[in-house]
Design a protein around this motif. Structure first.
Motif, PDB file in Angstrom:
ATOM      1  N   ILE A   1      -4.413   2.259  -2.610  1.00 50.90           N
ATOM      2  CA  ILE A   1      -4.978   2.626  -1.039  1.00 50.90           C
ATOM      3  C   ILE A   1      -6.269   1.229  -1.028  1.00 50.90           C
ATOM      4  N   VAL A   2      -5.971   0.671   0.255  1.00 49.42           N
ATOM      5  CA  VAL A   2      -7.076  -0.849   0.524  1.00 49.42           C
ATOM      6  C   VAL A   2      -8.434   0.010   0.801  1.00 49.42           C
ATOM      7  N   GLN A   3      -9.437  -0.316   0.097  1.00 48.58           N
ATOM      8  CA  GLN A   3     -10.722   0.431   0.311  1.00 48.58           C
ATOM      9  C   GLN A   3     -11.396  -0.752   1.386  1.00 48.58           C
ATOM     10  N   THR A   4     -11.429  -2.146   0.843  1.00 45.80           N
ATOM     11  CA  THR A   4     -12.209  -2.859   1.723  1.00 45.80           C
ATOM     12  C   THR A   4     -11.978  -4.317   1.562  1.00 45.80           C
ATOM     13  N   THR A   5     -11.974  -5.152   2.350  1.00 42.40           N
ATOM     14  CA  THR A   5     -11.478  -6.597   2.122  1.00 42.40           C
ATOM     15  C   THR A   5     -13.038  -7.398   2.652  1.00 42.40           C
TER      16      THR A   5
ATOM     17  N   GLN B   1      -2.915  10.050  10.130  1.00 41.31           N
ATOM     18  CA  GLN B   1      -3.349  11.076   9.488  1.00 41.31           C
ATOM     19  C   GLN B   1      -4.121  12.181  10.334  1.00 41.31           C
ATOM     20  N   ILE B   2      -3.418  12.884  11.390  1.00 43.30           N
ATOM     21  CA  ILE B   2      -3.916  13.430  12.631  1.00 43.30           C
ATOM     22  C   ILE B   2      -4.504  14.775  11.904  1.00 43.30           C
ATOM     23  N   ASP B   3      -3.803  15.379  10.886  1.00 40.69           N
ATOM     24  CA  ASP B   3      -4.145  16.589  10.224  1.00 40.69           C
ATOM     25  C   ASP B   3      -5.655  16.549   9.592  1.00 40.69           C
ATOM     26  N   GLU B   4      -5.757  15.249   9.342  1.00 41.78           N
ATOM     27  CA  GLU B   4      -7.267  15.325   8.679  1.00 41.78           C
ATOM     28  C   GLU B   4      -8.391  15.458   9.857  1.00 41.78           C
ATOM     29  N   VAL B   5      -7.968  15.002  10.802  1.00 35.29           N
ATOM     30  CA  VAL B   5      -8.950  15.111  12.154  1.00 35.29           C
ATOM     31  C   VAL B   5      -9.167  16.678  12.605  1.00 35.29           C
ATOM     32  N   THR B   6      -7.927  17.327  12.598  1.00 33.93           N
ATOM     33  CA  THR B   6      -8.067  18.879  12.891  1.00 33.93           C
ATOM     34  C   THR B   6      -8.823  19.728  11.684  1.00 33.93           C
ATOM     35  N   THR B   7      -8.299  19.393  10.444  1.00 36.95           N
ATOM     36  CA  THR B   7      -9.037  20.011   9.658  1.00 36.95           C
ATOM     37  C   THR B   7     -10.425  19.733   9.583  1.00 36.95           C
TER      38      THR B   7
ATOM     39  N   GLU C   1       0.910  -0.999  -0.070  1.00 36.04           N
ATOM     40  CA  GLU C   1      -0.027   0.148  -0.002  1.00 36.04           C
ATOM     41  C   GLU C   1       0.741   1.392  -0.084  1.00 36.04           C
ATOM     42  N   THR C   2       0.523   2.254  -0.661  1.00 37.62           N
ATOM     43  CA  THR C   2       1.449   3.430  -0.798  1.00 37.62           C
ATOM     44  C   THR C   2       0.793   4.720  -0.116  1.00 37.62           C
ATOM     45  N   LEU C   3      -0.110   4.613   0.886  1.00 42.19           N
ATOM     46  CA  LEU C   3      -0.731   5.463   1.456  1.00 42.19           C
ATOM     47  C   LEU C   3       0.282   6.532   2.305  1.00 42.19           C
ATOM     48  N   TYR C   4       1.142   5.884   2.726  1.00 40.61           N
ATOM     49  CA  TYR C   4       2.161   6.608   3.717  1.00 40.61           C
ATOM     50  C   TYR C   4       3.533   6.440   3.136  1.00 40.61           C
ATOM     51  N   ASP C   5       4.215   7.728   3.638  1.00 41.53           N
ATOM     52  CA  ASP C   5       5.712   7.821   2.986  1.00 41.53           C
ATOM     53  C   ASP C   5       6.539   6.790   3.914  1.00 41.53           C
ATOM     54  N   ALA C   6       6.360   6.683   5.076  1.00 47.78           N
ATOM     55  CA  ALA C   6       7.656   6.073   5.792  1.00 47.78           C
ATOM     56  C   ALA C   6       7.323   4.725   6.336  1.00 47.78           C
ATOM     57  N   PHE C   7       6.083   4.483   6.139  1.00 45.07           N
ATOM     58  CA  PHE C   7       5.436   2.923   6.712  1.00 45.07           C
ATOM     59  C   PHE C   7       4.449   2.565   5.670  1.00 45.07           C
ATOM     60  N   GLY C   8       4.033   1.021   5.715  1.00 48.68           N
ATOM     61  CA  GLY C   8       3.162   0.762   4.872  1.00 48.68           C
ATOM     62  C   GLY C   8       2.836  -0.658   5.280  1.00 48.68           C
ATOM     63  N   GLN C   9       1.835  -1.360   4.661  1.00 52.14           N
ATOM     64  CA  GLN C   9       1.425  -2.629   4.700  1.00 52.14           C
ATOM     65  C   GLN C   9       1.598  -3.373   3.360  1.00 52.14           C
ATOM     66  N   SER C  10       1.802  -4.591   3.770  1.00 53.34           N
ATOM     67  CA  SER C  10       1.981  -5.499   2.236  1.00 53.34           C
ATOM     68  C   SER C  10       1.165  -6.821   2.466  1.00 53.34           C
TER      69      SER C  10
END
Ligand code: AG3
Length: 286
Positions: A50-54, A196-202, A7-16
């Motif tokens: 980005i994973v949407q649903t499983t 994605q804490i900025d998303e919460v604030t925004t 998954e390419t959602l985050y820069d420094a961390f991801g799931q495979s």
């Protein structure tokens, strides 16, 4: 060795995930869509990396985004779903016999078509429910143009990148407010708070300008990796999120819905937020 997908959602961390079999992979009119099989999670749908649903963990997200607002409100007749092309939210909404009408606005016909074909248990026939009206359009266009009103609006969007971005803007939230009946509730997918804490604030800032009562609730969804998934909650009636346990239990039992994650105790508990989110929400002037 099977192919790995990361998954390419985050820069420094991801799931495979191991990809056992690819069912579909193509660019639609709006985004890149892939559906593949993974031994742990079953069939998975990915949009723009980005994973949407499983198949295995979808029930957590779909039940929480649907039943928390519907049972908090207590007298929902009309529901609007924005996005949600896989049909999981529609399936959960349609479980409520008391709901008379549901409109779903999905931007990408291909997501609906491919989900019907490869993830049939997500909608479980709900696209054919006589109460459902499926519209192919951008959610914000629909909201800006419709004169219809709803008791609950559920935004089951992608992250605020690509086609989902407008669904996190003030004009969209203002439009939702206009389309809600008095005492109505808007509930939206709002990302994984720790990541994605900025998303919460925004989102909190934007919603607070439009609605009287704004908060978030949470649930842990394995494939939305990185901590709890937050759902934004907006209403002009603060009583909606303070419904007592007895009332919730009565409503839950009367609804006749079958759930695997949601129950009245989870409902009450999900509004308890970790302190790092509370601090974030207190960090700006509302
Ligand atoms: N839509 C929300 C996916 C969010 C994934 N993002 C993330 N992990 N931050 C899911 C659609 C399901 N109907």
């Amino acid at each position: 060795m099977s192919r790995q997908w990361i998954e390419t959602l985050y820069d420094a961390f991801g799931q495979s995930f191991n990809v056992d079999k690819v069912y579909f992979e193509s660019k639609t009119e709006h985004q890149h869509l892939m559906i593949f099989h993974n031994a742990k999670f079953g069939r998975m749908m990915v949009l723009d990396g980005i994973v949407q649903t499983t198949e295995k963990d979808e029930f957590i997200y779909h039940e929480m985004l649907t039943h928390v607002p519907i049972l908090a409100h207590g007298n929902v007749k009309r529901v609007l779903i924005i996005g949600g092309g896989d049909g999981g939210i529609l399936r959960e909404v349609c479980q409520h016999a008391s709901i008379e009408h549901v409109t779903q606005v999905e931007i990408d016909q291909a997501v609906i078509d491919m989900a019907k074909e490869y993830l049939p248990n997500h909608s479980n026939g709900a696209f054919d429910d006589p109460r459902a009206n499926i519209v192919i359009d951008d959610g914000i266009n629909f909201i800006n143009q419709t004169n219809e009103k709803f008791d609950v609006i559920i935004s089951d969007s992608t992250d605020p990148i690509g086609p989902g971005e407008v669904l996190f803007t003030s004009p969209f939230y203002e439009g939702c407010k206009r389309c809600l009946n008095e005492g109505g509730i808007l509930a939206t997918q709002n990302g994984v708070a720790f990541m994605q804490i900025d998303e919460v604030t925004t989102t909190a800032k934007r919603l607070a300008q439009v609605f009287e009562d704004v908060t978030f609730y949470g649930a842990s969804v394995p494939t939305y990796v990185g901590g709890i998934m937050t759902f934004a909650w907006a209403s002009d009636n603060a009583a909606n999120r303070k419904v007592d346990m007895d009332t919730l239990t009565k409503r839950y039992n009367a609804s006749g819905i079958k759930t695997r994650y949601y129950n009245p105790a989870i409902h009450q508990a999900c509004f308890a937020l970790p302190q790092y989110i509370v601090d974030e929400l207190n960090s700006f002037d509302k």
